[in-house]
Design an enzyme around this catalytic site. Structure first.
Site, PDB file in Angstrom:
ATOM      1  N   ARG A  98       0.857  -1.191   0.000  1.00  0.00           N
ATOM      2  CA  ARG A  98       0.000   0.000   0.000  1.00  0.00           C
ATOM      3  C   ARG A  98       0.888   1.234   0.000  1.00  0.00           C
ATOM      4  O   ARG A  98       1.950   1.248   0.624  1.00  0.00           O
ATOM      5  CB  ARG A  98      -0.837   0.055   1.281  1.00  0.00           C
ATOM      6  CG  ARG A  98      -2.056  -0.774   1.283  1.00  0.00           C
ATOM      7  CD  ARG A  98      -2.956  -0.405   2.454  1.00  0.00           C
ATOM      8  NE  ARG A  98      -2.322  -0.537   3.748  1.00  0.00           N
ATOM      9  CZ  ARG A  98      -1.915   0.477   4.506  1.00  0.00           C
ATOM     10  NH1 ARG A  98      -2.072   1.723   4.106  1.00  0.00           N
ATOM     11  NH2 ARG A  98      -1.364   0.269   5.678  1.00  0.00           N
ATOM     12  N   TYR A 237      -1.077  -3.758  -6.738  1.00  0.00           N
ATOM     13  CA  TYR A 237      -0.870  -4.488  -5.482  1.00  0.00           C
ATOM     14  C   TYR A 237      -1.963  -4.239  -4.436  1.00  0.00           C
ATOM     15  O   TYR A 237      -2.358  -3.086  -4.197  1.00  0.00           O
ATOM     16  CB  TYR A 237       0.488  -4.127  -4.866  1.00  0.00           C
ATOM     17  CG  TYR A 237       0.988  -5.205  -3.930  1.00  0.00           C
ATOM     18  CD1 TYR A 237       1.763  -6.245  -4.430  1.00  0.00           C
ATOM     19  CD2 TYR A 237       0.644  -5.231  -2.590  1.00  0.00           C
ATOM     20  CE1 TYR A 237       2.195  -7.270  -3.597  1.00  0.00           C
ATOM     21  CE2 TYR A 237       1.068  -6.250  -1.749  1.00  0.00           C
ATOM     22  CZ  TYR A 237       1.853  -7.269  -2.266  1.00  0.00           C
ATOM     23  OH  TYR A 237       2.273  -8.277  -1.440  1.00  0.00           O
ATOM     24  N   GLY A 238      -2.382  -5.297  -3.807  1.00  0.00           N
ATOM     25  CA  GLY A 238      -3.201  -5.283  -2.590  1.00  0.00           C
ATOM     26  C   GLY A 238      -4.174  -4.135  -2.445  1.00  0.00           C
ATOM     27  O   GLY A 238      -5.045  -3.916  -3.283  1.00  0.00           O
ATOM     28  N   LYS A 246      -9.457  -1.709   1.511  1.00  0.00           N
ATOM     29  CA  LYS A 246      -9.180  -0.511   2.314  1.00  0.00           C
ATOM     30  C   LYS A 246      -9.914   0.708   1.756  1.00  0.00           C
ATOM     31  O   LYS A 246     -10.412   1.543   2.521  1.00  0.00           O
ATOM     32  CB  LYS A 246      -7.681  -0.247   2.363  1.00  0.00           C
ATOM     33  CG  LYS A 246      -6.863  -1.412   2.909  1.00  0.00           C
ATOM     34  CD  LYS A 246      -7.215  -1.720   4.329  1.00  0.00           C
ATOM     35  CE  LYS A 246      -6.308  -2.807   4.898  1.00  0.00           C
ATOM     36  NZ  LYS A 246      -6.660  -3.155   6.278  1.00  0.00           N
ATOM     37  N   HIS A 266     -11.407  -0.897  11.290  1.00  0.00           N
ATOM     38  CA  HIS A 266     -10.276  -1.764  10.965  1.00  0.00           C
ATOM     39  C   HIS A 266     -10.155  -2.794  12.086  1.00  0.00           C
ATOM     40  O   HIS A 266      -9.243  -2.741  12.907  1.00  0.00           O
ATOM     41  CB  HIS A 266      -9.019  -0.887  10.861  1.00  0.00           C
ATOM     42  CG  HIS A 266      -7.833  -1.587  10.308  1.00  0.00           C
ATOM     43  ND1 HIS A 266      -6.553  -1.162  10.554  1.00  0.00           N
ATOM     44  CD2 HIS A 266      -7.711  -2.661   9.508  1.00  0.00           C
ATOM     45  CE1 HIS A 266      -5.700  -1.955   9.929  1.00  0.00           C
ATOM     46  NE2 HIS A 266      -6.375  -2.868   9.291  1.00  0.00           N
ATOM     47  N   SER A 288      -1.053  -2.393  11.987  1.00  0.00           N
ATOM     48  CA  SER A 288      -0.370  -3.462  11.244  1.00  0.00           C
ATOM     49  C   SER A 288       0.770  -4.041  12.089  1.00  0.00           C
ATOM     50  O   SER A 288       1.334  -3.349  12.936  1.00  0.00           O
ATOM     51  CB  SER A 288       0.221  -2.892   9.954  1.00  0.00           C
ATOM     52  OG  SER A 288      -0.790  -2.261   9.231  1.00  0.00           O
ATOM     53  N   ALA A 289       1.082  -5.307  11.851  1.00  0.00           N
ATOM     54  CA  ALA A 289       2.199  -6.013  12.502  1.00  0.00           C
ATOM     55  C   ALA A 289       1.980  -6.267  13.994  1.00  0.00           C
ATOM     56  O   ALA A 289       2.929  -6.323  14.773  1.00  0.00           O
ATOM     57  CB  ALA A 289       3.520  -5.284  12.274  1.00  0.00           C
ATOM     58  N   CYS A 290       0.713  -6.405  14.395  1.00  0.00           N
ATOM     59  CA  CYS A 290       0.416  -6.735  15.796  1.00  0.00           C
ATOM     60  C   CYS A 290      -0.254  -8.110  15.917  1.00  0.00           C
ATOM     61  O   CYS A 290      -0.757  -8.468  16.973  1.00  0.00           O
ATOM     62  CB  CYS A 290      -0.479  -5.671  16.417  1.00  0.00           C
ATOM     63  SG  CYS A 290       0.373  -4.129  16.722  1.00  0.00           S
ATOM     64  N   ASP A 313      -9.979  -8.516   9.432  1.00  0.00           N
ATOM     65  CA  ASP A 313      -9.429  -7.190   9.131  1.00  0.00           C
ATOM     66  C   ASP A 313     -10.431  -6.041   9.258  1.00  0.00           C
ATOM     67  O   ASP A 313     -10.049  -4.965   9.683  1.00  0.00           O
ATOM     68  CB  ASP A 313      -8.847  -7.203   7.705  1.00  0.00           C
ATOM     69  CG  ASP A 313      -7.910  -6.037   7.442  1.00  0.00           C
ATOM     70  OD1 ASP A 313      -7.159  -5.666   8.361  1.00  0.00           O
ATOM     71  OD2 ASP A 313      -7.935  -5.488   6.328  1.00  0.00           O
ATOM     72  N   ARG A 405       1.942 -11.834   0.530  1.00  0.00           N
ATOM     73  CA  ARG A 405       0.560 -12.053   0.980  1.00  0.00           C
ATOM     74  C   ARG A 405      -0.028 -13.352   0.467  1.00  0.00           C
ATOM     75  O   ARG A 405       0.401 -13.876  -0.550  1.00  0.00           O
ATOM     76  CB  ARG A 405      -0.326 -10.911   0.457  1.00  0.00           C
ATOM     77  CG  ARG A 405       0.064  -9.524   0.962  1.00  0.00           C
ATOM     78  CD  ARG A 405      -0.586  -9.227   2.261  1.00  0.00           C
ATOM     79  NE  ARG A 405       0.005  -8.093   2.940  1.00  0.00           N
ATOM     80  CZ  ARG A 405      -0.511  -7.566   4.049  1.00  0.00           C
ATOM     81  NH1 ARG A 405      -1.596  -8.057   4.590  1.00  0.00           N
ATOM     82  NH2 ARG A 405       0.082  -6.560   4.637  1.00  0.00           N
ATOM     83  N   ARG A 436       1.563  -2.553  19.780  1.00  0.00           N
ATOM     84  CA  ARG A 436       2.810  -3.238  20.121  1.00  0.00           C
ATOM     85  C   ARG A 436       3.634  -2.294  20.973  1.00  0.00           C
ATOM     86  O   ARG A 436       4.235  -1.352  20.458  1.00  0.00           O
ATOM     87  CB  ARG A 436       3.534  -3.589  18.819  1.00  0.00           C
ATOM     88  CG  ARG A 436       4.858  -4.281  18.974  1.00  0.00           C
ATOM     89  CD  ARG A 436       5.486  -4.498  17.614  1.00  0.00           C
ATOM     90  NE  ARG A 436       4.904  -5.639  16.931  1.00  0.00           N
ATOM     91  CZ  ARG A 436       5.341  -6.891  17.038  1.00  0.00           C
ATOM     92  NH1 ARG A 436       6.394  -7.149  17.803  1.00  0.00           N
ATOM     93  NH2 ARG A 436       4.778  -7.866  16.382  1.00  0.00           N
ATOM     94  N   GLY A 532      -1.331 -18.666  21.115  1.00  0.00           N
ATOM     95  CA  GLY A 532      -2.439 -19.421  21.713  1.00  0.00           C
ATOM     96  C   GLY A 532      -2.714 -19.019  23.162  1.00  0.00           C
ATOM     97  O   GLY A 532      -3.839 -19.163  23.656  1.00  0.00           O
ATOM     98  N   GLU A 533      -1.684 -18.479  23.853  1.00  0.00           N
ATOM     99  CA  GLU A 533      -1.868 -18.099  25.260  1.00  0.00           C
ATOM    100  C   GLU A 533      -2.688 -16.816  25.394  1.00  0.00           C
ATOM    101  O   GLU A 533      -3.177 -16.503  26.485  1.00  0.00           O
ATOM    102  CB  GLU A 533      -0.510 -17.940  25.962  1.00  0.00           C
ATOM    103  CG  GLU A 533       0.434 -19.133  25.843  1.00  0.00           C
ATOM    104  CD  GLU A 533      -0.143 -20.443  26.388  1.00  0.00           C
ATOM    105  OE1 GLU A 533      -1.179 -20.400  27.072  1.00  0.00           O
ATOM    106  OE2 GLU A 533       0.449 -21.501  26.093  1.00  0.00           O
TER     107      GLU A 533
HETATM  108  O1  O2Y Z   1       0.138  -3.775   1.338  1.00  0.00           O
HETATM  109  C1  O2Y Z   1      -1.038  -4.035   1.116  1.00  0.00           C
HETATM  110  O2  O2Y Z   1      -1.623  -3.666   0.106  1.00  0.00           O
HETATM  111  C2  O2Y Z   1      -1.797  -4.840   2.046  1.00  0.00           C
HETATM  112  S1  O2Y Z   1      -2.198  -3.961   3.479  1.00  0.00           S
HETATM  113  C3  O2Y Z   1      -3.275  -4.950   4.396  1.00  0.00           C
HETATM  114  C4  O2Y Z   1      -3.750  -6.124   3.864  1.00  0.00           C
HETATM  115  C5  O2Y Z   1      -4.611  -6.903   4.590  1.00  0.00           C
HETATM  116  C6  O2Y Z   1      -4.995  -6.482   5.817  1.00  0.00           C
HETATM  117  N1  O2Y Z   1      -4.551  -5.340   6.340  1.00  0.00           N
HETATM  118  C7  O2Y Z   1      -3.686  -4.572   5.679  1.00  0.00           C
HETATM  119  C8  O2Y Z   1      -3.246  -3.319   6.374  1.00  0.00           C
HETATM  120  O3  O2Y Z   1      -2.356  -2.611   5.939  1.00  0.00           O
HETATM  121  O4  O2Y Z   1      -3.848  -3.014   7.419  1.00  0.00           O
HETATM  122 MN    MN Z   2      -5.549  -4.262   7.885  1.00  0.00          MN
END
Ligand code: O2Y
Ligand code: MN
Length: 632
Positions: A98, A237-238, A246, A266, A288-290, A313, A405, A436, A532-533
């Site tokens: 993105r 892309y995505g 999104k 979200h 993202s990344a959590c 999502d 992905r 995070r 899992g915890e």
């Molecule tokens: O980079 C992208 O286009 C994907 S971003 C994405 C994809 C799935 C779920 N969440 C996200 C995000 O950036 O929150």
């Molecule tokens: Mn997302």
């Protein structure tokens, strides 16, 4: 039909421009939405494709597009005995994620986009885009994709139509949305959000022989919130190209939600069932990344506790006649990050992606299977990296791109919830926010009220990891995890959240919590095992809602008492638990200062009620009124 489009339609008829669109693949598809006919004709006129293909969403159509892409080398069919009906796609190196700095909100007034969005004048942007799109599909096929966000016919669902020149987008949209013929029938009496997309290459005259066409110079992901339109150019892309996700389900839908009194968030949606068979649904927002996808599909370590997946999502939530908040997942698939996904971190995801999946930018093994960092300890010998190069030649580089992905149907998930297709949605009992954070934020905190919980949402922040944008470890504020996805002024968005207290009896609204799995000890190691915890934290929340779990009232909210967390079978020492649940008054006062600084960007649009929450938090921290309380 809106008057503008009605006029356009009649103008087209008057000028003799054909508004009837023929469906190449399925000539019998009913096609009677006048606005849609006019829009398709308009786009065809602008983009000059050689062919128009109205997608019927059938398996045959999907299979034939996949086959076509295999011939064009845009798709590699994976080993059918290892991953049936799965494909690998490799993007261009400059089209891998993105693009927030190429994403625009073109509201009539700049103030309505707010301080966190890129704004451009809608008239200027439209004219610029029209120049870019002019003739951009010459020599190629223009695909028309009718799709429903949410179960078809759901009172919460919305219809969109994406026009694209990318068969990759068509196939991905078939996984990610409910797409095809049935939606055209819905369109007989419903309006739709037009989503126009072009990869912007090859343009006429160019001989671009590439498996992943995109436009290097010009990338635009543009939203017109007042007219509810999306235009995207240059990227395949995505989130830049699958416009249902999104662009529509968050940016445009958040604006619709504000106008119509609902929420587009979200958030994941999960079901949680206790050993007695009692069930509740939670929604949760994380930047993202959590590990949002991992939590949505969690295999709980606690015997008898079962988590089921509604969405990973996005959640659309509306108050129904009973005054309670119900949610649907507008999507039908997951577009999950591959690196880090394994049988340990997300066994259910690993099962889901066993078939019917499109992988993008992962590695390819000798056997014709996929691989990415974290799937197993070692990369298999002879594995090609995401660019199709031999791994041995570049040992320091990653095999999979960090934003590689998988697009996979939710219905294939072994823990899919029974209500996934329920048009009425699921009753949300709790909303979780999280980020995070290495320190300061306890494992779980319950808010005092909806207003206090809304304040929790504004405080969401995360420390960047290697995978996320920006320098590692730096705090990135991401209110409600919506910073890149709110289609209007975020200050107004906060007020919209607050307004729910007035829309219903506040006791009907979900309780709001804040979680943080990522605290680290002095040795730099995570204090909480996670994965899992995390089901243990969900259990505490579940029992808190039932008035059963004990909590301590602290200046920041209710935090579990040391004994109230079920730690059976978990080798967690007392000091670690103490640290995980501690409210460090000094660190929190610093947090308050940081929030004061950050909230200034919203200026006068930051709601007074939330400034009051911050002020009261500071006062409580000074007074440190911690006290033991029994369940309510
Ligand atoms: O980079 C992208 O286009 C994907 S971003 C994405 C994809 C799935 C779920 N969440 C996200 C995000 O950036 O929150
Ligand atoms: Mn997302």
């Amino acid at each position: 039909m809106q008057p503008f489009y009605q006029t356009l339609f009649f103008l087209f008829c008057f000028l003799g421009i054909n508004t009837e669109v023929f469906c190449n693949s399925s000539p019998n598809i009913p096609f009677q939405n006048e606005r849609l006919a006019a829009w398709i004709a308009e786009v065809e006129n602008l983009c000059s494709p050689d062919r128009v293909h109205i997608c019927d969403g059938s398996q045959e159509e999907y299979d034939s597009l996949c086959e076509e892409m295999v011939k064009l080398k845009s798709f590699i069919r994976l080993n059918d005995s290892l991953r049936p009906d799965c494909f690998l796609s490799r993007s261009s190196c400059d089209d891998v994620a993105r693009l927030e700095d190429r994403t625009f909100i073109c509201s009539f007034h700049k103030k309505d986009a707010g301080p966190t969005n890129n704004w451009r004048d809608p008239v200027e942007m439209r004219s610029h885009l029209k120049n870019l799109f002019k003739g951009c599909m010459r020599g190629r096929t223009m695909y028309v994709i009718p799709f429903s966000m949410g179960p078809i016919g759901s009172p919460i669902a919305q219809i969109g139509v994406e026009i694209t020149d990318s068969p990759y987008v068509v196939c991905s949209m078939r996984i990610m949305t409910r797409m095809g013929k049935e939606v055209l029938t819905e369109l007989l009496n419903k309006d739709f959000v037009p989503c126009l997309h072009s990869v912007g290459a090859p343009l006429s005259g160019e001989c671009l022989d590439t498996a992943w066409p995109c436009n290097r110079e010009n990338k635009y992901i543009v939203h017109f919130p007042e007219t509810k339109e999306i235009w995207s150019f240059g990227s395949g892309y995505g989130g830049n190209a699958l416009l249902a996700k999104k662009c529509f389900a968050l940016r445009i839908a958040s604006r619709m939600g504000r106008e119509e009194g609902w929420l587009a968030e979200h958030m994941l949606i999960l079901g949680i069932e206790n050993p007695a068979g009692e069930k509740k649904y939670f929604a949760a927002a994380f930047p993202s990344a959590c590990g949002k996808t991992n939590l949505a599909m969690l295999k709980s370590s606690l015997p008898g506790w079962k988590i089921t997946l509604v969405g990973d999502d996005i959640a659309w939530m509306k108050i129904k006649e009973d005054g309670k908040l119900y949610a649907i997942n507008p999507e039908a698939g997951m577009f999950g990050v591959a690196p880090g996904t394994s049988s340990t971190t997300n066994p259910h995801a690993m099962e889901t992606i066993q078939k019917d999946t499109i992988f993008t930018n992962v590695g390819l093994t000798k056997e014709g299977d996929v691989w990415w960092e974290g799937m197993t300890k070692e990369a298999p010998g002879g594995c090609l990296n995401w660019m199709g190069e031999c791994f041995e030649h570049c040992p320091n580089e990653k095999i999979a791109h960090p934003n590689a992905r998988f697009a996979t149907p939710i219905k294939n998930c072994p823990c899919v919830d029974e209500a996934f297709e329920d048009p009425e949605g699921v009753l949300i009992s709790a909303i979780l926010f999280g980020g995070r954070r290495q320190s300061v934020i306890p494992l779980v905190t319950e808010s005092f009220s909806w207003q206090h919980g809304t304040f929790f949402g504004t405080t969401v922040s995360s420390e960047a990891t290697a995978a996320a944008n920006g320098p590692i470890g730096i705090l990135r504020h991401d209110p409600f995890a919506m910073l890149p996805f709110c289609g209007y002024n975020m200050g107004d968005y906060f007020s919209h959240w607050l307004s729910f207290e007035k829309r219903t009896d506040p006791s009907h609204l979900p309780k709001i919590f804040y979680v943080n799995w990522f605290q680290k000890g002095e040795d730099g190691k995570f204090l909480w095992p996670g994965f899992g915890e995390n089901g243990r934290v969900l259990k505490w929340i579940f029992e808190r809602l039932d008035g059963k779990a004990k909590a301590k009232k602290t200046p920041i909210g209710f935090v579990p008492t040391l004994e109230s967390m079920d730690l059976t079978g978990l080798p967690l020492d007392h000091d670690a638990l103490h640290q995980l649940l501690k409210v460090d008054q000094k660190a929190w006062l610093q947090e308050v200062e940081e929030l004061k600084r950050y909230f200034k960007i919203f200026d006068h649009t930051f709601p007074k009620k939330l400034s009051q929450e911050l002020f009261e938090l500071e006062n409580r921290l000074h007074a440190d009124l911690s006290e033991e309380v029994s369940p309510p």
